[in-house]
Scaffold this active site. Sequence first.
Site, PDB file in Angstrom:
ATOM      1  N   ASN A  17      -9.597 -82.325-125.691  1.00 41.50           N
ATOM      2  CA  ASN A  17      -8.463 -81.819-126.448  1.00 41.50           C
ATOM      3  C   ASN A  17      -8.367 -80.300-126.377  1.00 41.50           C
ATOM      4  O   ASN A  17      -7.538 -79.755-125.641  1.00 41.50           O
ATOM      5  CB  ASN A  17      -8.572 -82.302-127.901  1.00 41.50           C
ATOM      6  N   ASP A  18      -9.227 -79.618-127.106  1.00 41.69           N
ATOM      7  CA  ASP A  18      -9.114 -78.163-127.198  1.00 41.69           C
ATOM      8  C   ASP A  18      -9.208 -77.465-125.834  1.00 41.69           C
ATOM      9  O   ASP A  18      -8.541 -76.465-125.607  1.00 41.69           O
ATOM     10  CB  ASP A  18     -10.213 -77.614-128.119  1.00 41.69           C
TER      11      ASP A  18
END
Lengths: 94, 462
Positions: B387-388
Site C-alpha cells: 500500500n504505502d
Amino acid sequence: MTPLLMADLTVFTLSVLVGFEVISKVPATLHTPLMSGANAIHGIVLIGVMLLALTVVDGGGYLLLGVAAFFGAANVAGGYAVTDRMLGMFRSRP
Amino acid sequence: MTAFDTTVHLVYLACATLFVAGLHLMNAPATARRGNRLSAAGMLVAIVVTIAVLVEDGGLTAGAVLVLTIGALAGGVAGLVAAQRVRMTAMPQLVSLFNAVGGGAAALIALGDRATGAQAAVTGALDVVIGALTFSGSLIAAGKLAGRVPGRPIVVPGGRILSVLLAVAAAGLAVLGGTGRGTLALAGVAGCALALGVLLTLPIGGADMPVVISLLNACTGTAVAMAGFVLGSTPLIIAGALVGAAGAILTKLMADAMNRSIPAIIAGGYGSGDQVTVAPVPGTAGVRAISAEDAGIQLGYAGKVVIVPGYGLAAAQAQHEVVALAQALTEHGVDVSYAIHPVAGRMPGHMNVLLAEANAPYQQLKDLDESNPAFPGTDVALVVGANDVTNPAARRPGNAVSGMPILDVDKARSVIVIKRSLGHGYAGIDNELYQDPKTAMLFADAKVALTSLLAAVQAYAG
C-alpha cells in the site's frame, strides 16, 4: 587509561570500520540472511561464557553460567543453521 | 607470553579473519552460503581453541564443566531445532529471539565476572545495560512480530518520565557498583535496563519493527564487544564490533527506505500494526473492481509484467502462489520480474527470502532503483498487498508518506491491485493509485486471488 584498554579500544574502532566497509557492499536481496548471519557471529559470546566458567565459585554463579551457556549456544548454533537454510534457497534457476 | 598463549592468539586472529571474509562473501547470492559456512568454521575453531585454553588453565571445577556442558548442549539443540522448524514467514521473530539470547548472555557475563577495577566497572556496566535492554527489547519485538504482543503502539502512561528515571537509576547503581558493591548493584542495573527495554519497545508500531530489530542487533553486537572488554578477550571485541557495524548500517538503510529518522522511530507512536480487517472506507467512487478472469486474461496478453509484492503477500503466505503465477506467465512468453521495496516484509530483504523459498529465480528480483526506470515500459504492474510503498502521494509534501521512496507503479500502462479492501496501510492515508483510471482492484485475499489468476492464465493459455 591502561595500555590494555588502549589496545582494546583500537581493535574495537578498527573492527567497526572494517564492518562498515564490508557490509555496505551487500545488496538488499541478502539483507535478511546478512542480519541473521551477523546475529550468529555475535554468538561468539559463548566463548566469553566459557571463560567465565573459570571464575565461578558459588551456586548463584553456577545458575548464571548455565543460563548464559544455554543462551550463547542457542544463539550460535541456531543462528548459523537458520542462515544456512535461508541461503540454500537462494539459487538461480535455469 | 608463552608459546601456548601465542598460538591461541594467532588462532583467534585467524578466526576473526574468517568472520570478515565470510561477511565479505555475503555480497553476492552465489557466494553467500560459502561465506556463512566460512564464518561458522571460524566460530567452531574459536570454540575448540577456547576449550584448549580452559584445559590448559586447569582452573575449572567439575561442577563448572558439568553446568557449562549441559547448558551449552541444551542451548545448541534448542537453537538447531528452532532453525529447522521455523517457517520463512516467521524468520524475523526467530532472528529477534536469537538476538535476545545473545544480548542476555553478554549481560550475564558482566554479572558473573568477578573482575574489579575502574575499567571493568565502566565496560561491565555498559555491557549489563546494553545486553539486558536488548534482551527484553528483542523479546517484545519478537512478540509483536508473532502477534503475541499487539502490533499497535502501546503507549504506557508516564512512560517517558519512567524511562528517564530508570536510566538515571541504572547510571546511579552502576557508579555504586564501581565503588565495590559489585554484583548486587549490577543486578539492580540489569533490572532497570530490562524494564527500560520493555518500555522503549512497546510504543513502537509493527511497521517500524524491521528498523527496531536491526537496531537491537547492533546493540547486541556492542554488548558482546563490551563483554570482550570485561574479559579482555579480543575475539569478542572484534566480532561484536563487526555485528554492531552491520546492525548500524542496516538500520540506516531501513530508516532511509521508510523516510523515517531513527530518533523518530525510537520515540514511537507511529505504525499502526497489522490492519487486516478494515472495512472499505467511504469514497469508493472512481475505484474500478475487476474479476480474476479478466485480470488473468490481461496478464496473459501482456508483454511485460512487473509484480510488486508487499506485506499482504507475506501475511497471506502466498509466496508459492505468486511464483507459480510468474512461472506460468514466463512459460507463456511474458517477461516477468519482481519489484521489491526495501521495506516489503518484516525485515530488510525479508521479501527476497520468501520469494527465494518459493524458488523464484533471483535474476527476476529487482530492487527499487532497478525497477523504477522499467515501469513506463511495463504493460501490467501487479501489486499484491503493498500500500504505502506504491502511493504517489509520497511525491508531494504535506502528508504521512511524503518523501518516502516509492515504486513508480502509477507509471506502468495499467495496474492491477490485489487487496482485501480499500483499508489503509501503516501510514493511515488513502492511496491515490486506487482512484487512477488505469488501476483495477481485485478485492480478495492474496492467496485466493493469485490461485484464481493462475487458473485464468492457464485457461487462457490453453
